[in-house]
Write a protein that holds these residues in place. Structure first.
Motif: not given
Length: 317
Positions: A66-81, A101-111
């Motif tokens: 998974a790739t995304f522009t970190a950091p991601l900021e959000f306050t409620e759970p979000q789910v995209t199918i 697979t889990a990733y840090s929303a702050e850094t984008g690193d795989e956990i």
């Protein structure tokens, strides 16, 4: 065991939830099993800017990137199918196998990546109140979702890619086998509930184990956690003394080392999907001594055990 809302979960907490209650001796109450599948479907969070922004590579059912522009900021759970499943949707109360697979929303690193290899993740029961239900809703097998879980007082914000691998039967589905001579006779009802005819079963010097159905899943090791159904009978009078089937047919999850020695012998070395029959003498059961109506001391026991899932103990460390 009461589960926390998904917004409060960290990677470590979710990893522990993979045990589906392992380590707890509390018996599940079938009367509490949810039946409102509409509520399960409604538990799926809405997509949002954060979950929509994640790009996932890889086929569902295999580890993802998974790739995304970190950091991601959000306050409620979000789910995209990101990939729809096939077949019948999961219903409330069903057990599922899954991986993520889990990733840090702050850094984008795989956990962590877990669940894609046998024995890594215990099947879990889903409901509108369970963490998995609040992430996945009522998916069909094969569904892949991106879940954005916000930070809490005890956890950082994290991004998950969840794969729903399959629904898990609550009965053994392995290939039927012939029981060896001298073992009690086992018959199975349409719902999977076993019954035992003691016949000429005696008291062996040590536990005797036979495979009634041979599964093709992961091989249980000493110390692993298992998801099982079981049915226990006294040889002395043929009476049932304990059975998950008498409690609504809801499986239990426990570590192999929490059982008596003879029961452990019925589990270790067996494969997921198997049904095993064990004749356990008092010395490897509940001890020698005076037989009475209140306990199992002095009793030779027969157990029929359906092994539905397993997780390596190392997966919880």
């Amino acid at each position: 065991m009461r589960l926390r809302p998904i917004a409060a979960l960290s990677t470590v907490a979710i990893a522990m939830l993979l045990l589906a209650g392992c380590g707890s001796t509390a018996e599940p109450d079938a009367s509490e099993t949810p039946s409102a599948s509409d509520d399960l479907c409604a538990a799926l969070p809405d997509p949002g800017e954060a979950s929509d922004s994640v790009t996932v590579e890889g086929d569902p059912g295999t580890p993802s990137t998974a790739t995304f522009t970190a950091p991601l900021e959000f306050t409620e759970p979000q789910v995209t199918i990101v990939a729809e499943g096939e077949g019948d949707p999961v219903e409330s109360g069903d057990f599922i196998s899954y991986a993520f697979t889990a990733y840090s929303a702050e850094t984008g690193d795989e956990i962590i990546t877990i669940g894609y290899e046998p024995g890594e993740v215990m099947p879990s029961q889903v409901s509108a109140e369970s963490p998995l239900g609040q992430i996945l809703g009522c998916p069909a097998p094969g569904q892949r979702v991106v879940a954005a879980l916000p930070a809490s007082e005890t956890a950082d914000a994290e991004i998950y890619v969840f794969d729903v691998l399959s629904t898990v039967p609550t009965v053994a589905t392995g290939e039927p086998q012939e029981l060896s001579e001298g073992m009690p006779e086992v018959t199975v009802a349409e719902d999977g509930a076993p019954s035992v005819t003691i016949g000429d079963t005696g008291t062996p010097d040590e536990t005797e184990v036979a495979t009634a159905k041979k599964g093709d899943g992961y091989t249980v090791q000493e110390g692993d956690y298992v998801l099982i159904q079981y049915h226990g009978v006294r040889v002395s009078n043929g009476e049932v003394f304990d059975s998950t089937w008498d409690r609504g047919g809801v499986p239990i999850a426990e570590q192999t080392t929490r059982f008596v020695e003879g029961f452990q012998k019925a589990l270790v070395g067996q494969t997921v999907g198997s049904q095993v029959v064990a004749v356990i003498p008092p010395a490897e059961g509940y001890g020698e001594g005076e037989i009475n109506e209140d306990d199992l001391v002095g009793e030779t026991l027969v157990f029929v055990v359906d092994i539905l899932g397993a997780q390596k103990a190392a997966a919880t460390e």
